[in-house]
Design an enzyme around this catalytic site. Structure first.
Site, PDB file in Angstrom:
ATOM      1  N   TYR A  37      14.105  31.205   5.168  1.00 41.88           N
ATOM      2  CA  TYR A  37      12.949  32.128   5.392  1.00 41.88           C
ATOM      3  C   TYR A  37      12.747  32.487   6.632  1.00 41.88           C
ATOM      4  CZ  TYR A  37      10.938  31.108   0.755  1.00 41.88           C
ATOM      5  OH  TYR A  37      10.684  31.423  -0.663  1.00 41.88           O
ATOM      6  N   LYS A  54       0.809  -1.184  -0.075  1.00 37.68           N
ATOM      7  CA  LYS A  54       0.021   0.258  -0.112  1.00 37.68           C
ATOM      8  C   LYS A  54       0.872   1.309  -0.013  1.00 37.68           C
ATOM      9  CE  LYS A  54      -0.387   0.047   5.112  1.00 37.68           C
ATOM     10  NZ  LYS A  54      -1.419   0.047   6.210  1.00 37.68           N
TER      11      LYS A  54
END
Length: 375
Positions: free
Chosen positions: A264, A38
């Site tokens: 940032y 999965k």
């Protein structure tokens, strides 16, 4: 193995084979093996992993959702595929593509029987999940009479297996809880066997269950994280080889003076002269904002380099002050050093999240016996 000239997730099928064969040594030759593929095979490449598992002799595959199973069928995978969390809207597709649903509630069971009858199916294989303590999905023991009644009223479906899921098989401090789950599953199994005119096969053990609880192996075991190189235990991890290695390279090197900032919001400010390297991957690639400012390290030429500043969408910056490196040099984000477990620990998370979180925009490179194929 080729050096990374861009950000790639290298998927080593030879490592997958090693992990599969190690897990097989833990179980009886009569016990079936299900490989969990999965979430893009835990963030790698579901088709390549599934094809390799089929070649190795796996008996079953498992996916979470129907479309994951459809993708495998489209790739030519023919062995049984268990859909662990099917949705009613996908039942027609499940039947059309010969997938096998996990049915876990009266609503889901009733809806699938209706769909199977509409498709004029006879003894279509289904799997019933029982809740033994995880409290996530599953029937309870008290539901057995109702289940048996519904099954007796149709010939459209047949219970191929019953199963449950262990909640804490990796934590030996929770051994009493796990043993109680095994006990409850045995009780449920006995009741189901007595109530049905046939005997479904049983499965309970996940990777840690395979390793720690041989009494929970039953007729089949299910392995997810173990196949991808992790045993949920420091000592056991030594017996596995990580399948996925996230590689990138240095885009640019900067030399900073004291009191200069990085990234940032000026989240990092140097207190001395330092050298930084900018790498071409960021939170859009699965390296979340929780990393940075000392949380998380990468490996450059065998040395750890801490991530500094805020993680950007497409870039991270690392401190390479004491590392002899140049622009273009390869960087290992996780693989053997650091492992995904070690990398995850920097952000107080787990290898599962790191592996499955790698963006699909990162190129997957399949490696086997030193030959690589870009996909």
């Amino acid at each position: 193995m080729a050096k990374a000239q861009e950000t790639v997730l290298e998927i080593n099928l030879t490592a997958l084979e090693h992990n599969y064969r190690y897990l097989k040594t833990k179980i009886s030759s009569k016990t079936k093996f299900l490989g969990v593929v999965k979430a893009f095979a835990y963030g790698s490449d579901a088709v390549s992993i599934a094809q390799k598992l089929v070649a190795l002799g796996a008996d079953y595959l498992a996916v979470a959702y129907t479309e994951e199973g459809v993708s495998l069928r489209n790739a030519g995978i023919k062995i049984p595929i268990l859909v662990l969390h099917p949705q009613i809207v996908s039942f027609d597709t499940i039947i059309e593509r010969c997938l096998e649903p996990n049915l876990y509630s009266e609503r889901i069971l009733t809806a699938f029987i209706t769909a199977a009858e509409r498709h004029q199916q006879k003894i279509y294989p289904i799997h019933l999940k029982f809740n033994t303590g995880l409290n996530r999905l599953g029937f309870n023991a008290k539901d057995i009479p109702s289940i048996v009644k519904k099954l007796s009223e149709t010939t459209a479906v047949k219970v191929l297996s019953i199963f449950s899921h262990l909640a804490a098989s990796e934590d030996l401090e929770e051994k009493d809880f796990t043993l109680n789950q095994i006990k409850n599953f045995n009780i449920i199994s006995t009741q189901i066997d007595a109530a049905l005119p046939y005997i479904p096969f049983k499965h309970l053990a996940n990777t840690s269950g395979i390793i720690n609880y041989p009494e929970a192996h039953f007729d089949m075991v299910r392995s997810g994280i173990g196949l991808y190189g992790f045993g949920n235990d420091i000592d056991e991890d030594k017996n596995f080889i990580p399948v996925a290695t996230l590689k990138t390279n240095i885009s640019q090197i900067h030399y900073l003076e004291p009191n200069e900032s990085v990234g940032y919001n000026r989240a990092f400010t140097s207190n001395k002269k330092i050298k930084t390297a900018t790498l071409p991957l960021g939170h859009a690639d699965g390296i979340g904002r929780e990393y940075g400012n000392g949380k998380g390290v990468v490996c450059v030429h065998g040395y750890y380099a801490p991530i500094i500043g805020n993680t950007c969408m497409d870039m991270i910056m690392v401190d390479v002050t004491d590392i002899d490196c140049s622009e273009g040099d390869e960087v290992i984000v996780f693989g053997n050093k650091p492992t995904a477990t070690e990398f995850a620990a920097g952000a107080n998370t787990i290898s599962y999240e790191v592996l499955t979180g790698i963006s699909q925009r990162v190129k997957r490179v399949i490696v086997e016996q030193q030959n690589s194929i870009n996909i």
